[in-house]
Design a protein around this motif. Sequence first.
Motif, PDB file in Angstrom:
ATOM      1  N   LEU A   1       5.694   0.640   4.692  1.00 12.51           N
ATOM      2  CA  LEU A   1       4.369   0.427   5.276  1.00 12.51           C
ATOM      3  C   LEU A   1       3.700  -0.836   4.735  1.00 12.51           C
ATOM      4  O   LEU A   1       2.902  -1.462   5.428  1.00 12.51           O
ATOM      5  CB  LEU A   1       3.460   1.634   5.007  1.00 12.51           C
ATOM      6  N   LYS A   2       4.020  -1.215   3.509  1.00 11.84           N
ATOM      7  CA  LYS A   2       3.392  -2.384   2.876  1.00 11.84           C
ATOM      8  C   LYS A   2       3.645  -3.665   3.653  1.00 11.84           C
ATOM      9  O   LYS A   2       2.839  -4.584   3.603  1.00 11.84           O
ATOM     10  CB  LYS A   2       3.915  -2.577   1.446  1.00 11.84           C
ATOM     11  N   THR A   3       4.762  -3.736   4.347  1.00 10.47           N
ATOM     12  CA  THR A   3       5.101  -4.960   5.081  1.00 10.47           C
ATOM     13  C   THR A   3       5.024  -4.745   6.586  1.00 10.47           C
ATOM     14  O   THR A   3       5.522  -5.562   7.350  1.00 10.47           O
ATOM     15  CB  THR A   3       6.510  -5.442   4.700  1.00 10.47           C
ATOM     16  N   GLY A   4       4.402  -3.661   6.999  1.00  8.87           N
ATOM     17  CA  GLY A   4       4.299  -3.348   8.425  1.00  8.87           C
ATOM     18  C   GLY A   4       3.119  -4.034   9.083  1.00  8.87           C
ATOM     19  O   GLY A   4       2.569  -5.017   8.568  1.00  8.87           O
ATOM     20  N   ASN A   5       2.711  -3.476  10.216  1.00  6.90           N
ATOM     21  CA  ASN A   5       1.561  -4.031  10.933  1.00  6.90           C
ATOM     22  C   ASN A   5       0.271  -3.684  10.183  1.00  6.90           C
ATOM     23  O   ASN A   5       0.292  -3.007   9.152  1.00  6.90           O
ATOM     24  CB  ASN A   5       1.545  -3.556  12.390  1.00  6.90           C
ATOM     25  N   SER A   6      -0.859  -4.151  10.685  1.00  8.41           N
ATOM     26  CA  SER A   6      -2.120  -3.982   9.950  1.00  8.41           C
ATOM     27  C   SER A   6      -2.475  -2.510   9.745  1.00  8.41           C
ATOM     28  O   SER A   6      -2.961  -2.128   8.678  1.00  8.41           O
ATOM     29  CB  SER A   6      -3.258  -4.721  10.637  1.00  8.41           C
ATOM     30  N   LYS A   7      -2.219  -1.668  10.728  1.00  5.38           N
ATOM     31  CA  LYS A   7      -2.522  -0.248  10.562  1.00  5.38           C
ATOM     32  C   LYS A   7      -1.607   0.376   9.514  1.00  5.38           C
ATOM     33  O   LYS A   7      -2.055   1.168   8.683  1.00  5.38           O
ATOM     34  CB  LYS A   7      -2.399   0.510  11.875  1.00  5.38           C
ATOM     35  N   GLN A   8      -0.346   0.017   9.524  1.00  6.15           N
ATOM     36  CA  GLN A   8       0.576   0.552   8.528  1.00  6.15           C
ATOM     37  C   GLN A   8       0.152   0.144   7.120  1.00  6.15           C
ATOM     38  O   GLN A   8       0.197   0.956   6.194  1.00  6.15           O
ATOM     39  CB  GLN A   8       2.005   0.099   8.819  1.00  6.15           C
ATOM     40  N   LYS A   9      -0.279  -1.100   6.958  1.00  3.50           N
ATOM     41  CA  LYS A   9      -0.754  -1.554   5.646  1.00  3.50           C
ATOM     42  C   LYS A   9      -1.997  -0.779   5.219  1.00  3.50           C
ATOM     43  O   LYS A   9      -2.137  -0.413   4.048  1.00  3.50           O
ATOM     44  CB  LYS A   9      -1.037  -3.057   5.678  1.00  3.50           C
ATOM     45  N   GLU A  10      -2.894  -0.526   6.155  1.00  5.57           N
ATOM     46  CA  GLU A  10      -4.095   0.242   5.850  1.00  5.57           C
ATOM     47  C   GLU A  10      -3.737   1.675   5.477  1.00  5.57           C
ATOM     48  O   GLU A  10      -4.280   2.232   4.510  1.00  5.57           O
ATOM     49  CB  GLU A  10      -5.046   0.235   7.055  1.00  5.57           C
ATOM     50  N   VAL A  11      -2.821   2.277   6.207  1.00  3.66           N
ATOM     51  CA  VAL A  11      -2.372   3.639   5.914  1.00  3.66           C
ATOM     52  C   VAL A  11      -1.733   3.693   4.525  1.00  3.66           C
ATOM     53  O   VAL A  11      -1.991   4.620   3.750  1.00  3.66           O
ATOM     54  CB  VAL A  11      -1.414   4.147   7.011  1.00  3.66           C
ATOM     55  N   TYR A  12      -0.935   2.705   4.193  1.00  4.83           N
ATOM     56  CA  TYR A  12      -0.323   2.640   2.866  1.00  4.83           C
ATOM     57  C   TYR A  12      -1.408   2.660   1.786  1.00  4.83           C
ATOM     58  O   TYR A  12      -1.336   3.427   0.821  1.00  4.83           O
ATOM     59  CB  TYR A  12       0.544   1.387   2.743  1.00  4.83           C
ATOM     60  N   ARG A  13      -2.423   1.814   1.967  1.00  4.68           N
ATOM     61  CA  ARG A  13      -3.515   1.736   0.994  1.00  4.68           C
ATOM     62  C   ARG A  13      -4.227   3.085   0.869  1.00  4.68           C
ATOM     63  O   ARG A  13      -4.479   3.563  -0.236  1.00  4.68           O
ATOM     64  CB  ARG A  13      -4.519   0.658   1.394  1.00  4.68           C
ATOM     65  N   ILE A  14      -4.538   3.719   1.987  1.00  5.78           N
ATOM     66  CA  ILE A  14      -5.244   5.010   1.966  1.00  5.78           C
ATOM     67  C   ILE A  14      -4.409   6.069   1.248  1.00  5.78           C
ATOM     68  O   ILE A  14      -4.918   6.816   0.410  1.00  5.78           O
ATOM     69  CB  ILE A  14      -5.598   5.459   3.398  1.00  5.78           C
ATOM     70  N   LEU A  15      -3.127   6.125   1.576  1.00  3.34           N
ATOM     71  CA  LEU A  15      -2.252   7.107   0.937  1.00  3.34           C
ATOM     72  C   LEU A  15      -2.184   6.870  -0.570  1.00  3.34           C
ATOM     73  O   LEU A  15      -2.247   7.819  -1.363  1.00  3.34           O
ATOM     74  CB  LEU A  15      -0.853   7.064   1.547  1.00  3.34           C
TER      75      LEU A  15
END
Length: 184
Positions: free
Chosen positions: A22-36
């Motif tokens: 998720l860290k290198t994914g699209n903007s939503k994936q990066k946001e989800v990574y941060r939230i998790l």
Amino acid sequence: MAAGKYARKRKMREDFKNIEYLKTGNSKQKEVYRILKDNLILEKLAKYSPILVGTIPIRIDIENSDLDIICFSRNLEKFETDVKANFSKENQFMISIKNINKRKSVVAKFRLENYDFEIFGQNIPTDQQDAFLHMIKENEILKNRDTEFRRSIIELKRSGLKTEPAFAKLLDIKGDPYSGLLNY
């Protein structure tokens, strides 16, 4: 030489059991990574082999897609207690026990940082649960189709179809879309 080729091929596949992709994914994936990570969601569920599944990992999410986390527990009463202890203070928290496909399941829902979460627990290893198997099959199909196919899935989802029925429609799968997709 063959071992190197195998390692490269393996590396190209996502390891959905580890959210580092998720860290290198699209903007939503990066946001989800941060939230998790910021909220220690997977750490709180670690003993239950949690896996983030659904549309966000495979980039077919829409605006209101939730975060689905599946878990494995041999003792669902203990799992329910642990989920309540860790998440009951979150907005709109609710938890229930349901029979899904003739299996006892614990389903918890809550809202955190503008995302709806669903934590799902069954006495089935997470990599054998339907949600994981569907996501893997959907990802495999997406990798073998063009970007128009992905866009069509997203549009069908925006029109109100769930993910598996959207795939079934585009792939002309007859009958039950959930079992049909797994057998595709």
